[in-house]
Write a protein that holds these residues in place. Structure first.
Motif, PDB file in Angstrom:
ATOM      1  N   MET A  52       0.811  -1.211   0.000  1.00 32.62           N
ATOM      2  CA  MET A  52       0.000   0.000   0.000  1.00 32.62           C
ATOM      3  C   MET A  52       0.848   1.266   0.000  1.00 32.62           C
ATOM      4  N   VAL A  53       2.022   1.212   0.614  1.00 34.55           N
ATOM      5  CA  VAL A  53       2.829   2.432   0.756  1.00 34.55           C
ATOM      6  C   VAL A  53       4.136   2.356  -0.024  1.00 34.55           C
ATOM      7  N   TYR A  54       4.292   1.367  -0.885  1.00 34.61           N
ATOM      8  CA  TYR A  54       5.574   1.197  -1.563  1.00 34.61           C
ATOM      9  C   TYR A  54       5.990   2.406  -2.395  1.00 34.61           C
ATOM     10  N   PRO A  55       5.079   3.065  -3.130  1.00 32.02           N
ATOM     11  CA  PRO A  55       5.496   4.256  -3.884  1.00 32.02           C
ATOM     12  C   PRO A  55       6.121   5.327  -2.997  1.00 32.02           C
ATOM     13  N   ILE A  56       5.579   5.545  -1.815  1.00 32.99           N
ATOM     14  CA  ILE A  56       6.153   6.536  -0.888  1.00 32.99           C
ATOM     15  C   ILE A  56       7.538   6.086  -0.450  1.00 32.99           C
ATOM     16  N   ASP A  57       7.709   4.780  -0.234  1.00 36.69           N
ATOM     17  CA  ASP A  57       9.002   4.258   0.188  1.00 36.69           C
ATOM     18  C   ASP A  57      10.055   4.474  -0.893  1.00 36.69           C
ATOM     19  N   LEU A  58       9.671   4.320  -2.141  1.00 35.44           N
ATOM     20  CA  LEU A  58      10.618   4.538  -3.238  1.00 35.44           C
ATOM     21  C   LEU A  58      11.081   5.992  -3.268  1.00 35.44           C
ATOM     22  N   VAL A  59      10.145   6.928  -3.123  1.00 35.61           N
ATOM     23  CA  VAL A  59      10.504   8.352  -3.089  1.00 35.61           C
ATOM     24  C   VAL A  59      11.420   8.633  -1.909  1.00 35.61           C
ATOM     25  N   LYS A  60      11.112   8.078  -0.772  1.00 37.19           N
ATOM     26  CA  LYS A  60      11.936   8.281   0.426  1.00 37.19           C
ATOM     27  C   LYS A  60      13.361   7.807   0.192  1.00 37.19           C
ATOM     28  N   THR A  61      13.522   6.622  -0.397  1.00 36.15           N
ATOM     29  CA  THR A  61      14.853   6.061  -0.633  1.00 36.15           C
ATOM     30  C   THR A  61      15.667   6.937  -1.580  1.00 36.15           C
TER      31      THR A  61
ATOM     32  N   SER B  96       9.297  -0.350  -8.520  1.00 38.85           N
ATOM     33  CA  SER B  96      10.584  -0.985  -8.791  1.00 38.85           C
ATOM     34  C   SER B  96      11.065  -1.698  -7.532  1.00 38.85           C
ATOM     35  N   GLY B  97      11.336  -2.985  -7.634  1.00 36.07           N
ATOM     36  CA  GLY B  97      11.819  -3.741  -6.479  1.00 36.07           C
ATOM     37  C   GLY B  97      10.745  -4.174  -5.516  1.00 36.07           C
ATOM     38  N   VAL B  98       9.459  -4.109  -5.937  1.00 34.93           N
ATOM     39  CA  VAL B  98       8.389  -4.447  -4.998  1.00 34.93           C
ATOM     40  C   VAL B  98       8.338  -5.951  -4.703  1.00 34.93           C
ATOM     41  N   LEU B  99       8.744  -6.785  -5.673  1.00 36.37           N
ATOM     42  CA  LEU B  99       8.635  -8.226  -5.463  1.00 36.37           C
ATOM     43  C   LEU B  99       9.488  -8.718  -4.292  1.00 36.37           C
TER      44      LEU B  99
ATOM     45  N   LYS C 186      16.230  -4.139  -2.050  1.00 31.16           N
ATOM     46  CA  LYS C 186      15.164  -3.210  -2.429  1.00 31.16           C
ATOM     47  C   LYS C 186      15.732  -1.832  -2.785  1.00 31.16           C
ATOM     48  N   ILE C 187      16.639  -1.348  -1.962  1.00 29.61           N
ATOM     49  CA  ILE C 187      17.206  -0.013  -2.189  1.00 29.61           C
ATOM     50  C   ILE C 187      17.969   0.044  -3.515  1.00 29.61           C
TER      51      ILE C 187
ATOM     52  N   GLY D  29      12.593  12.651   5.627  1.00 28.88           N
ATOM     53  CA  GLY D  29      11.841  12.490   6.870  1.00 28.88           C
ATOM     54  C   GLY D  29      10.337  12.557   6.659  1.00 28.88           C
ATOM     55  N   PRO D  30       9.833  13.580   5.954  1.00 27.17           N
ATOM     56  CA  PRO D  30       8.387  13.630   5.695  1.00 27.17           C
ATOM     57  C   PRO D  30       7.897  12.411   4.910  1.00 27.17           C
ATOM     58  N   ALA D  31       8.681  12.015   3.885  1.00 32.56           N
ATOM     59  CA  ALA D  31       8.277  10.835   3.122  1.00 32.56           C
ATOM     60  C   ALA D  31       8.298   9.589   3.997  1.00 32.56           C
ATOM     61  N   ARG D  32       9.249   9.534   4.922  1.00 38.42           N
ATOM     62  CA  ARG D  32       9.319   8.385   5.834  1.00 38.42           C
ATOM     63  C   ARG D  32       8.099   8.348   6.744  1.00 38.42           C
ATOM     64  N   ILE D  33       7.672   9.514   7.212  1.00 34.99           N
ATOM     65  CA  ILE D  33       6.455   9.569   8.033  1.00 34.99           C
ATOM     66  C   ILE D  33       5.249   9.137   7.211  1.00 34.99           C
ATOM     67  N   LEU D  34       5.179   9.658   5.982  1.00 32.90           N
ATOM     68  CA  LEU D  34       4.049   9.320   5.120  1.00 32.90           C
ATOM     69  C   LEU D  34       4.050   7.836   4.742  1.00 32.90           C
ATOM     70  N   ARG D  35       5.244   7.223   4.753  1.00 38.73           N
ATOM     71  CA  ARG D  35       5.316   5.802   4.422  1.00 38.73           C
ATOM     72  C   ARG D  35       5.140   4.920   5.651  1.00 38.73           C
ATOM     73  N   SER D  36       5.928   5.170   6.695  1.00 36.74           N
ATOM     74  CA  SER D  36       5.928   4.280   7.856  1.00 36.74           C
ATOM     75  C   SER D  36       4.613   4.315   8.621  1.00 36.74           C
ATOM     76  N   SER D  37       4.068   5.508   8.804  1.00 35.63           N
ATOM     77  CA  SER D  37       2.829   5.604   9.585  1.00 35.63           C
ATOM     78  C   SER D  37       1.696   4.808   8.958  1.00 35.63           C
ATOM     79  N   PRO D  38       1.344   5.078   7.694  1.00 35.71           N
ATOM     80  CA  PRO D  38       0.250   4.280   7.126  1.00 35.71           C
ATOM     81  C   PRO D  38       0.613   2.814   6.924  1.00 35.71           C
ATOM     82  N   GLN D  39       1.905   2.536   6.664  1.00 36.03           N
ATOM     83  CA  GLN D  39       2.274   1.135   6.469  1.00 36.03           C
ATOM     84  C   GLN D  39       1.982   0.314   7.718  1.00 36.03           C
TER      85      GLN D  39
END
Length: 722
Positions: free
Chosen positions: A364-373, A409-412, A471-472, A606-616
């Motif tokens: 559900m939050v993988y796109p946010i995780d990619l931006v964060k990375t 990318s790298g979701v599998l 993944k990274i 940091g903001p992307a991490r919050i947006l990813r980790s919290s909902p994840q």
């Protein structure tokens, strides 16, 4: 359609469930009731009433099943000889009161129902139910006058006065009985007389072992008689039996061989008591009866069982139960092995649910995780190398250059790896919370909450680190491909082979530095938000939206405060580009980032991490708890009063508690009763009533011919003795 809407609303918003006492009462009533042939009305007569409150499967060694008919008069308020559904509801409601035992005894003597017990009514009912040859009791004694007044000035007793009178009555009965047998007034009685006193006043509370060996009390001191001090000390031990067992359990648990001496008992009693001190004579009496078959002076729980457990029976009384002792041992061994297997299967079940929930949350939050990375990997020291201005700009460029699929990318490998990662995290947190939670209430001290979360975060690194590094590298190769056509596109398997086992754990120290504090913050915050903010309780089940919100809010401080560790981990795990220095260690990486990019670089993404980790984690934990409700373990039974989502991840009662069961050791009393609450409360009320006289509900002389005489007014509703 309305039903579908209601179900959806219930799933999203949760429900508050009121206690269903009336429905339970109705089902119990109809199960045992019979119908009037003329009116068709369902009712309980005396025998059906006994069936309803005293299941045949319970132990009636001390208090016979037929004696429960004494309580029929309390329930039969209309004195009609039968109970309708309303009468039954009223009685069950009475049983649910915290002081039900004393109130039932009070109502037995409060014939008018006006909240007062007149001495004349009390004495009449008592005399009608006394045994044929009981030790006399003087209601004109100084003690009795304090409660019921003198012979010429009797007064009525209120419920609190009556209850307090019952509390001290047995001690006065023993005192008067001692004086009755102490004919010459020298302060001593014969062992046979002592045995009769105890049998008449406390037979329903004592084990066969105690009752059969009462006369041996004279052996604890010189001489062949028993003093009043001996009698009073014995009564105090019986009265404080619950405290005695607590002291014994604490003392034996500290002993290497599980056995204690009299000195150990008194020392432990001094540690855990504040106002109740055991005298040397009381300790002598306890150890005397417990050591009749074990004269060594060092006793274990099994030795005390014959004293502590009122249901303890001799081999003759137990009959086939004693003969089958070897079978019982085998059955217990089988039960223990079955329990271990059940725990393994239960852990596997939770692991599977955690895997599904983890994969769902990650997707559900993988796109946010990619931006964060990509934001964290971007270095600002080289001119012209800044690809992204901020997280929004990064997302736009991913869509423009790589399309929507570029976000995955790298979701599998993420989905493959995140399943065991989240599963082990949830399982370890539940396991450690259970070890430190109170067995009954599930409460846990907050430092232990932090410890459980931290251990869960540390355990997940076994799966997290290889997953993260693969993944990274998959996530950042997309941007490299857009910059240069010479950059080859690598697969996940190529990255794994190239790194090797050691390389897959590069940056593991930084991963630990991130995941341990993250989980230590997250799990306690999530638990307290559900319980303290959203009001989750045994009667209130939270909805999916509330679980998601609690998970998201708890993830915000956990994600942001651990961002510096995540930045360092990302830099260590990403393959360095041409012209960029490679990071060799956690300390060296942190120093270079500080020197070259400044403090703010530690909070990149940091903001992307919050947006990813919290909902994840919100999606993961909400999914985990919903799955626990939808896919319970086959054969599992929920605890009484538990609600669907309250069982996992530090829910009501401390989460999926896997700690000590709280059951007593086999053969020792005070293990948690599993019988229905109406039976337990009724049994305890009878114990109080029998403190007045053992004759309540028992056969009256030879004329009874196997029958028993009930409380006055019930003579037409007799039950044959079993």
């Amino acid at each position: 359609m309305a039903t579908v809407k209601a179900q959806v609303a219930e799933a999203l918003l949760g429900t508050t469930q009121e206690p269903q006492l009336s429905q339970q009462s109705r089902a119990s009533f109809l199960k045992h009731a019979k119908r009037d042939d003329e009116t068709g009305e369902a009712y309980l007569s005396e025998s059906e009433f006994i069936d309803a409150i005293a299941p045949e499967s319970e132990d009636y060694h001390k208090i016979k099943r037929e004696q429960y008919a004494v309580l029929f008069r309390v329930a039969d308020r209309r004195k009609s000889g039968r109970l309708n559904m309303h009468d039954w509801h009223t009685f069950e409601n009475l049983l649910a009161k915290p002081d039900a035992e004393y109130e039932i005894a009070f109502r037995l003597f409060d014939e008018d129902g006006d909240g007062l017990v007149a001495f004349e009514d009390f004495n009449r009912i008592l005399q009608q139910n006394k045994g044929t040859d009981t030790i006399p009791f003087d209601w004109n004694s100084d003690w009795a006058k304090l409660y019921v007044g003198g012979k010429k000035h009797r007064h009525e007793m209120t419920y609190p006065q009556f209850s307090q009178m019952l509390r001290g009555l047995q001690g006065e009965r023993i005192r008067q009985a001692f004086q009755y047998f102490d004919k010459n007034g020298d302060g001593y009685i014969e062992p046979e007389d002592f045995q009769r006193i105890i049998v008449e006043t406390a037979r329903h509370k004592l084990s066969d072992h105690l009752l059969e060996n009462l006369q041996s009390l004279c052996n604890i001191s010189t001489g062949s008689k028993i003093s009043y001090a001996n009698v009073r000390a014995f009564q105090n031990v019986v009265r404080e039996m619950d405290l005695v067992e607590l002291v014994i359990r604490n003392a034996t648990s500290k002993s290497e061989d599980g056995k204690i001496t009299r000195t150990d008992f008194l020392n432990e009693a001094a540690r855990i008591t504040r106002f109740s001190l055991f005298t040397p004579m009381e300790a002598d009496i306890l150890f005397h009866f417990a050591s009749l078959d074990e004269p060594s002076g060092r006793l274990g729980l099994t030795d005390f069982a014959r004293v502590l457990d009122a249901s303890w029976q001799t081999a003759y009384e137990a009959g086939s139960d004693a003969v089958g002792a070897a079978s019982d041992v085998a059955a217990k061994a089988f039960s223990r092995s079955k329990s271990v297997l059940h725990d393994v299967l239960e852990s596997a079940h939770h692991f599977a649910l955690g895997s599904i929930a983890g994969a769902f949350g990650a997707f559900m939050v993988y796109p946010i995780d990619l931006v964060k990375t990509r934001m964290q990997n971007q270095r600002s020291t080289r001119v012209g190398e800044m690809m992204y201005k901020n997280s929004i700009d990064c997302a736009r460029k991913v869509i423009r250059n790589e399309g929507i699929l570029g976000f995955y990318s790298g979701v599998l490998p993420q989905l493959v790896g995140v399943a065991p990662e989240k599963a082990i995290k949830l399982t370890v947190n539940d396991l450690i919370r259970g070890k430190f939670s109170e067995a009954k209430t599930g409460k846990i001290w907050w430092p232990y909450e932090l410890l459980a979360g931290g251990c869960a975060g540390g355990a997940q690194v076994i799966f997290t680190n290889p997953l993260e590094i693969v993944k990274i590298r998959l996530q950042v190769q997309g941007e490299l491909a857009k910059k240069s056509s010479d950059v080859p596109k690598r697969s996940a398997m190529w990255i794994v082979k190239n790194l090797g086992l050691v390389g897959l754990y590069k940056g593991a120290s930084a991963c630990l530095l991130r995941d341990v504090p993250f989980s230590a913050i997250y799990f306690p915050a999530y638990n307290h938000l559900k319980r303290d903010f959203f009001g989750e309780s045994p009667n209130k089940k939270l909805g999916i939206l509330q679980l998601l919100t609690a998970g998201a809010i708890a993830g915000m401080p956990a994600a942001y405060l651990t961002t510096p560790c995540d930045v360092i981990k990302t830099r260590l795990q990403v393959e360095a580009r041409k012209g960029e220095a490679s990071y060799t260690s956690l300390r060296q990486c942190a120093r270079l980032v500080w020197q070259q990019e400044g403090f703010r670089a530690f909070f990149k993404g940091g903001p992307a991490r919050i947006l990813r980790s919290s909902p994840q984690f919100g999606f993961t934990l909400a999914g985990y708890e919903v799955l626990q409700s939808l896919l319970p373990m086959p054969g599992a039974k929920s605890d009484e009063g538990a609600t669907g989502a309250a069982g996992g991840v530090g829910g009501v009662g401390g989460g999926a508690v896997r700690g000590p069961t709280g059951h007593a050791e086999p053969g020792v009393g005070l293990h948690e009763a599993k019988a229905p609450l109406p039976y337990l409360r009724s049994r305890n009320a009878l114990k109080i009533i029998l403190d007045l006289d053992e004759g309540f509900g028992r056969p009256k002389g030879s004329s009874a011919a196997g029958s028993w005489v009930g409380v006055p007014g019930l003579s037409g509703f007799r039950t044959r003795a079993a």
